[in-house]
Design a protein around this motif. Structure first.
Motif, PDB file in Angstrom:
ATOM      1  N   SER A 181       7.184 -18.990   4.727  1.00 20.34           N
ATOM      2  CA  SER A 181       6.625 -17.712   5.158  1.00 20.34           C
ATOM      3  C   SER A 181       5.263 -17.469   4.503  1.00 20.34           C
ATOM      4  CB  SER A 181       7.625 -16.602   4.805  1.00 20.34           C
ATOM      5  OG  SER A 181       7.070 -15.344   5.026  1.00 20.34           O
ATOM      6  N   LEU A 214      25.108 -13.720   0.989  1.00 24.95           N
ATOM      7  CA  LEU A 214      24.647 -14.668   1.997  1.00 24.95           C
ATOM      8  C   LEU A 214      25.728 -15.724   2.264  1.00 24.95           C
ATOM      9  CD1 LEU A 214      21.810 -14.590   3.210  1.00 24.95           C
ATOM     10  CD2 LEU A 214      21.085 -16.236   1.473  1.00 24.95           C
ATOM     11  N   TYR A 272      21.697 -13.140   6.454  1.00 23.44           N
ATOM     12  CA  TYR A 272      22.011 -14.492   6.928  1.00 23.44           C
ATOM     13  C   TYR A 272      21.478 -14.696   8.345  1.00 23.44           C
ATOM     14  CZ  TYR A 272      24.473 -18.818   7.877  1.00 23.44           C
ATOM     15  OH  TYR A 272      24.754 -20.128   8.205  1.00 23.44           O
ATOM     16  N   PHE A 287      14.851 -17.307  11.346  1.00 19.46           N
ATOM     17  CA  PHE A 287      13.698 -18.044  10.820  1.00 19.46           C
ATOM     18  C   PHE A 287      13.781 -19.512  11.237  1.00 19.46           C
ATOM     19  CE2 PHE A 287      12.932 -21.162   7.433  1.00 19.46           C
ATOM     20  CZ  PHE A 287      11.548 -21.206   7.462  1.00 19.46           C
ATOM     21  N   ASP A 288      14.943 -20.080  10.999  1.00 21.29           N
ATOM     22  CA  ASP A 288      15.174 -21.487  11.295  1.00 21.29           C
ATOM     23  C   ASP A 288      14.914 -21.792  12.768  1.00 21.29           C
ATOM     24  OD1 ASP A 288      16.516 -23.361   9.310  1.00 21.29           O
ATOM     25  OD2 ASP A 288      17.454 -23.915  11.225  1.00 21.29           O
ATOM     26  N   ALA A 348      11.222 -21.397  13.617  1.00 21.95           N
ATOM     27  CA  ALA A 348      10.447 -22.532  13.107  1.00 21.95           C
ATOM     28  C   ALA A 348      10.581 -23.720  14.050  1.00 21.95           C
ATOM     29  CB  ALA A 348      10.911 -22.899  11.699  1.00 21.95           C
ATOM     30  N   ARG A 391      11.062 -18.829   2.092  1.00 18.87           N
ATOM     31  CA  ARG A 391      10.025 -17.914   1.579  1.00 18.87           C
ATOM     32  C   ARG A 391       8.697 -18.636   1.384  1.00 18.87           C
ATOM     33  NH1 ARG A 391      13.121 -13.451  -2.049  1.00 18.87           N
ATOM     34  NH2 ARG A 391      15.144 -13.722  -1.066  1.00 18.87           N
ATOM     35  N   LEU A 447      17.827 -15.353   8.276  1.00 20.29           N
ATOM     36  CA  LEU A 447      17.516 -16.717   7.814  1.00 20.29           C
ATOM     37  C   LEU A 447      17.699 -17.713   8.963  1.00 20.29           C
ATOM     38  CD1 LEU A 447      16.689 -18.470   5.400  1.00 20.29           C
ATOM     39  CD2 LEU A 447      19.099 -18.630   4.750  1.00 20.29           C
ATOM     40  N   MET A 448      18.755 -17.509   9.743  1.00 15.41           N
ATOM     41  CA  MET A 448      18.983 -18.388  10.884  1.00 15.41           C
ATOM     42  C   MET A 448      17.925 -18.153  11.978  1.00 15.41           C
ATOM     43  SD  MET A 448      21.444 -20.347  10.024  1.00 15.41           S
ATOM     44  CE  MET A 448      20.909 -20.172   8.310  1.00 15.41           C
ATOM     45  N   LEU A 491      22.569 -22.655   0.076  1.00 10.57           N
ATOM     46  CA  LEU A 491      21.864 -21.510   0.663  1.00 10.57           C
ATOM     47  C   LEU A 491      20.723 -20.944  -0.176  1.00 10.57           C
ATOM     48  CD1 LEU A 491      24.585 -19.368   2.512  1.00 10.57           C
ATOM     49  CD2 LEU A 491      22.506 -20.356   3.494  1.00 10.57           C
ATOM     50  N   ALA A 503       8.532 -16.318  12.714  1.00  9.38           N
ATOM     51  CA  ALA A 503       9.436 -16.915  11.723  1.00  9.38           C
ATOM     52  C   ALA A 503       9.177 -16.318  10.343  1.00  9.38           C
ATOM     53  CB  ALA A 503       9.257 -18.429  11.689  1.00  9.38           C
ATOM     54  N   SER A 504       7.910 -16.143  10.028  1.00  9.01           N
ATOM     55  CA  SER A 504       7.538 -15.580   8.731  1.00  9.01           C
ATOM     56  C   SER A 504       8.046 -14.142   8.600  1.00  9.01           C
ATOM     57  CB  SER A 504       6.018 -15.657   8.595  1.00  9.01           C
ATOM     58  OG  SER A 504       5.577 -14.975   7.471  1.00  9.01           O
ATOM     59  N   PHE A 534       3.923 -25.025   6.756  1.00 10.79           N
ATOM     60  CA  PHE A 534       5.013 -24.161   7.224  1.00 10.79           C
ATOM     61  C   PHE A 534       6.105 -24.990   7.880  1.00 10.79           C
ATOM     62  CE2 PHE A 534       6.590 -22.606  11.332  1.00 10.79           C
ATOM     63  CZ  PHE A 534       7.522 -21.681  10.899  1.00 10.79           C
ATOM     64  N   HIS A 589      14.582 -10.979   5.795  1.00 10.59           N
ATOM     65  CA  HIS A 589      15.642 -11.628   5.020  1.00 10.59           C
ATOM     66  C   HIS A 589      15.521 -11.269   3.530  1.00 10.59           C
ATOM     67  CE1 HIS A 589      17.992 -14.998   3.362  1.00 10.59           C
ATOM     68  NE2 HIS A 589      16.928 -15.341   2.667  1.00 10.59           N
ATOM     69  N   ALA A 590      14.317 -11.412   2.995  1.00 10.88           N
ATOM     70  CA  ALA A 590      14.096 -11.145   1.566  1.00 10.88           C
ATOM     71  C   ALA A 590      14.330  -9.662   1.262  1.00 10.88           C
ATOM     72  CB  ALA A 590      12.681 -11.566   1.171  1.00 10.88           C
ATOM     73  N   VAL A 602      11.652 -14.085   7.669  1.00  8.50           N
ATOM     74  CA  VAL A 602      11.887 -14.365   6.248  1.00  8.50           C
ATOM     75  C   VAL A 602      11.639 -13.108   5.409  1.00  8.50           C
ATOM     76  CG1 VAL A 602      11.124 -15.679   4.236  1.00  8.50           C
ATOM     77  CG2 VAL A 602      11.318 -16.803   6.457  1.00  8.50           C
ATOM     78  N   ARG A 603      10.621 -12.328   5.785  1.00 11.28           N
ATOM     79  CA  ARG A 603      10.341 -11.106   5.027  1.00 11.28           C
ATOM     80  C   ARG A 603      11.484 -10.106   5.178  1.00 11.28           C
ATOM     81  NH1 ARG A 603       5.503  -9.981   3.031  1.00 11.28           N
ATOM     82  NH2 ARG A 603       5.416  -7.859   3.786  1.00 11.28           N
TER      83      ARG A 603
END
Lengths: 239, 239
Positions: free
Chosen positions: A63, B87, B33, B39-40, B43, A60, B36-37, A52, B62-63, A39, B69-70, B66-67
């Motif tokens: 994750s 994005l 977006y 998540f970053d 992490a 992903r 995603l940030m 991006l 963080a995970s 991770f 985000h997706a 991402v979910r």
């Protein structure tokens, strides 16, 4: 990846047929720690991605690694273990490996995941053969889903095919990476007797017992090196 | 967090009742977006965590980001938009904010998430009020699940209560963070006309139209500042 199997495993792990439950918990701890480190590396890959969509894609994968990590810790608890202790037993395992394999540039970073996760996936694959068939297939469904390969494969193949200088630099980098990764495996094998037991039991299970039983560490390193060579071949890089 | 709603939303977003579909896609892009940030940042929080259980916990947050985000990018596609373009419209939005708010130490890092994500969550909450009721509640279920607060709350409260010097340092840090975060919001408001439209439409929807309609940016900043003050109160820190 099959998310269903992460949420609701086909069957709870019941330990190995000939192995103490403690060995299985140790293995789950190693795998859970490895996923947490995967991770971490994938998150760094995401933050270093040139554009991006790659950033989003690596996030992903990161994750997914966390979900496997969480699933594995839940299985430790199912077997009566303490997830924190199971994880803590491997703290720092990859620290030196990481210091020694700081990638310079995007493709070196991708290849690091491909090579390093490849070696750890193979190790896992060889160890889980020691488990009873249902536990083995539950673990294989969750762990061995080829994420690292999916992220790196196509990009490296394309880039290396177009740029012979990059290809030879990456071939060199691959040799460095596999050497360092096998160093981690050797450390594990010489400090964790349960791992050697599992590797030997797994080889016997699949009818490869002879050589593995005589010198498990040498047998394992030879086997992992052969798998690595096949993986580099798939990228069109010299191993 | 309700994972179900991430996998299968209660209802697909149908756009706002009085808003062009393009505005909704823009909002979804901003939210995606931002996740995603997040998540970053989470992490990084994970990799800086003092002990493994915190590391594992931050990785799970963080995970989750991402979910979300997706999920948000899938909704952009549902509305006929291009996820990559949606994005890309916000690329670099937080870069200066991040450079100016590099945390020193664990608690500053936790508070950064608490304050920064809090401001963005509030902004989102105020913007989604402009959508039709079903889309609004689908988005609220996914986005506003208080992750950032859950990760930071208890730890900061405990540490600040035991250490008055840390508490006053964090109070100062919180003021710096909210100032920088509101700077990002001001940039957004002055460069994205759809956001001001949404904020005003949302305020009208909830019967707060007057002041918001006269000077949306001033109204928004006052509102976000008030929410921030309440959040700092919950931590026992001076805003």
């Amino acid at each position: 990846m099959n998310y269903e199997s992460l949420v609701e495993p086909a069957s709870p792990l019941r330990g190995g047929q000939t192995l103490p439950d403690g060995d299985v918990r140790e293995l789950l701890g190693l795998l859970a720690y490895t996923e947490l480190m995967a991770f971490d590396r994938l998150a760094l890959t995401s933050s270093h991605a040139p554009v991006l969509p790659q950033r989003s894609r690596a996030a992903r994968f990161a994750s997914d690694a966390v979900r496997r990590h969480a699933w594995l810790l839940d299985r430790v608890a199912d077997l009566g273990g303490d997830p924190t202790a199971a994880l803590g037993a491997f703290e720092g395992l990859f620290d030196e490996y990481r210091r020694r394999t700081e990638p310079s540039g995007w493709y070196e970073r991708l290849l690091k995941g491909y090579v390093g996760d490849g070696v750890m996936d193979d190790l896992c694959h060889l160890a889980v053969r020691a488990l009873d068939p249902e536990s083995r297939s539950a673990l294989e469904a969750v762990i061995l889903d080829g994420d690292a390969a999916l992220l790196a494969d196509e990009e490296i193949v394309t880039a290396a095919a177009q740029d012979p200088i990059l290809a030879s630099r990456l071939a060199l980098w691959g040799r460095r990476l596999v050497g360092e990764a096998l160093g981690v495996v050797q450390t594990l094998m010489s400090t964790r007797p349960w791992l050697a037991r599992m590797i030997v039991a797994g080889a016997e299970q699949d009818g490869e017992g002879g050589a593995a039983g005589t010198d498990p560490q040498a047998w394992l390193i030879a086997r992992l090196t052969a798998e690595h060579t096949r993986r580099m071949d798939r990228l069109g890089l010299a191993a």
